[in-house]
Design a protein around this motif. Structure first.
Motif, PDB file in Angstrom:
ATOM      1  N   ARG A   1       7.297   2.748  -6.300  1.00 50.69           N
ATOM      2  CA  ARG A   1       5.874   3.020  -6.114  1.00 50.69           C
ATOM      3  C   ARG A   1       5.707   3.890  -4.886  1.00 50.69           C
ATOM      4  NH1 ARG A   1       2.202  -1.723  -5.108  1.00 50.69           N
ATOM      5  NH2 ARG A   1       4.177  -2.503  -4.405  1.00 50.69           N
ATOM      6  N   LEU A   2       4.868   4.906  -4.996  1.00 50.33           N
ATOM      7  CA  LEU A   2       4.568   5.785  -3.871  1.00 50.33           C
ATOM      8  C   LEU A   2       3.057   5.893  -3.741  1.00 50.33           C
ATOM      9  CD1 LEU A   2       7.109   8.647  -4.602  1.00 50.33           C
ATOM     10  CD2 LEU A   2       7.352   6.808  -2.959  1.00 50.33           C
ATOM     11  N   LEU A   3       2.515   5.293  -2.696  1.00 48.57           N
ATOM     12  CA  LEU A   3       1.073   5.323  -2.437  1.00 48.57           C
ATOM     13  C   LEU A   3       0.258   4.924  -3.669  1.00 48.57           C
ATOM     14  CD1 LEU A   3       1.007   8.646  -0.399  1.00 48.57           C
ATOM     15  CD2 LEU A   3       0.939   6.335   0.514  1.00 48.57           C
ATOM     16  N   GLY A   4       0.666   3.860  -4.331  1.00 50.26           N
ATOM     17  CA  GLY A   4      -0.052   3.359  -5.495  1.00 50.26           C
ATOM     18  C   GLY A   4       0.354   3.999  -6.808  1.00 50.26           C
TER      19      GLY A   4
ATOM     20  N   ILE B   1       0.815  -1.214   0.000  1.00 53.99           N
ATOM     21  CA  ILE B   1       0.000   0.000   0.000  1.00 53.99           C
ATOM     22  C   ILE B   1       0.850   1.267   0.000  1.00 53.99           C
ATOM     23  CG2 ILE B   1      -1.814   1.338   1.133  1.00 53.99           C
ATOM     24  CD1 ILE B   1      -2.894  -1.334   2.213  1.00 53.99           C
ATOM     25  N   LEU B   2       1.798   1.395   0.908  1.00 51.97           N
ATOM     26  CA  LEU B   2       2.616   2.604   0.998  1.00 51.97           C
ATOM     27  C   LEU B   2       3.674   2.683  -0.099  1.00 51.97           C
ATOM     28  CD1 LEU B   2       3.260   2.805   4.842  1.00 51.97           C
ATOM     29  CD2 LEU B   2       1.584   4.064   3.491  1.00 51.97           C
ATOM     30  N   GLY B   3       4.102   1.546  -0.608  1.00 53.72           N
ATOM     31  CA  GLY B   3       5.153   1.542  -1.621  1.00 53.72           C
ATOM     32  C   GLY B   3       6.491   1.874  -0.989  1.00 53.72           C
TER      33      GLY B   3
ATOM     34  N   ILE C   1       7.397   4.958   0.115  1.00 51.47           N
ATOM     35  CA  ILE C   1       7.255   6.285   0.728  1.00 51.47           C
ATOM     36  C   ILE C   1       8.189   6.464   1.924  1.00 51.47           C
ATOM     37  CG2 ILE C   1       5.352   5.734   2.306  1.00 51.47           C
ATOM     38  CD1 ILE C   1       5.204   8.828   0.271  1.00 51.47           C
ATOM     39  N   ARG C   2       8.449   5.395   2.672  1.00 50.97           N
ATOM     40  CA  ARG C   2       9.294   5.539   3.867  1.00 50.97           C
ATOM     41  C   ARG C   2      10.765   5.705   3.526  1.00 50.97           C
ATOM     42  NH1 ARG C   2       8.108   0.971   7.874  1.00 50.97           N
ATOM     43  NH2 ARG C   2       9.692   2.107   9.023  1.00 50.97           N
ATOM     44  N   GLY C   3      11.167   5.316   2.324  1.00 52.24           N
ATOM     45  CA  GLY C   3      12.573   5.382   1.975  1.00 52.24           C
ATOM     46  C   GLY C   3      12.998   6.661   1.282  1.00 52.24           C
ATOM     47  N   ILE C   4      12.058   7.581   1.010  1.00 53.13           N
ATOM     48  CA  ILE C   4      12.380   8.782   0.239  1.00 53.13           C
ATOM     49  C   ILE C   4      12.511   9.991   1.147  1.00 53.13           C
ATOM     50  CG2 ILE C   4      11.439  10.414  -1.435  1.00 53.13           C
ATOM     51  CD1 ILE C   4      10.602   8.206  -3.116  1.00 53.13           C
ATOM     52  N   ASP C   5      13.567  10.749   0.933  1.00 51.63           N
ATOM     53  CA  ASP C   5      13.744  12.039   1.606  1.00 51.63           C
ATOM     54  C   ASP C   5      12.801  13.025   0.913  1.00 51.63           C
ATOM     55  OD1 ASP C   5      14.519  14.465   2.622  1.00 51.63           O
ATOM     56  OD2 ASP C   5      16.636  14.253   2.121  1.00 51.63           O
ATOM     57  N   THR C   6      11.735  13.420   1.598  1.00 53.28           N
ATOM     58  CA  THR C   6      10.711  14.255   0.971  1.00 53.28           C
ATOM     59  C   THR C   6      11.213  15.659   0.643  1.00 53.28           C
ATOM     60  OG1 THR C   6       9.858  14.855   3.151  1.00 53.28           O
ATOM     61  CG2 THR C   6       8.787  13.023   2.004  1.00 53.28           C
TER      62      THR C   6
END
Length: 171
Positions: A69-72, A39-41, A43-48
């Motif tokens: 993938r980021l949130l689908g 689901i999250l893809g 997202i946790r590994g990317i420096d926003t």
């Protein structure tokens, strides 16, 4: 009752096996990338604040093209100048077209003539050649007289009606 429960269980297992095989087949067609979380893809590994740094780090590990993938939302990152030139310049006929689904909408809206909506082909190449001729760096000096005339018009308008500067700047 037991037979219907058994049948439902078998259908569920068959569906899971089918989806797992299909997922592996789809994954084999995609470029490498970090393993996603369901689901999250990724997202946790990317420096926003600086995602390009994350992509560069992933590029060192996974290569010049990365799938994430980021949130689908599926994302393909071209992380190498050589790969970008190869795909987008040398093989542009494969990757420079627009989705065919846009074409009926463009016809309804009357925008099928617009260069940004043209599919790759002769007409697109003609538009590109005309844009290149009109906006090439060497043609900039030919616009200088028009730019100077408009700059003088702006100064005259600002001197005559300084309070109306938003309109003058818009012009």
């Amino acid at each position: 009752m037991y037979s219907s429960l058994l049948f439902a269980t078998l259908c569920f297992v068959f569906l899971l096996v089918h989806l797992k095989k299909r997922g592996k087949a789809d994954a084999e067609k995609l470029p490498p990338g970090p393993p996603p979380i369901p689901i999250l893809g990724n997202i946790r590994g990317i420096d926003t604040h600086r995602p390009w740094k994350t992509y560069a780090k992933w590029g060192e590990k996974y290569g010049g093209i990365i799938y994430t993938r980021l949130l689908g939302q599926e994302i393909i990152v071209i992380n190498s100048e050589n790969v970008a030139q190869d795909l987008l310049d040398r093989r542009s006929q494969n990757y420079s077209s627009r989705p065919a689904s846009l074409i009926p909408i463009n016809e309804l809206l009357g925008t099928e003539f617009s260069s940004i909506f043209l599919p790759y082909g002769e007409r697109w190449r003609l538009h590109r050649r005309l844009f290149h001729q009109a906006f090439h760096l060497n043609t900039a000096p030919s616009f200088r007289s028009i730019q100077m005339q408009k700059a003088h018009d702006l100064i005259r308008n600002l001197l005559s009606a300084p309070n109306n500067y938003p309109t003058h700047l818009h012009m």
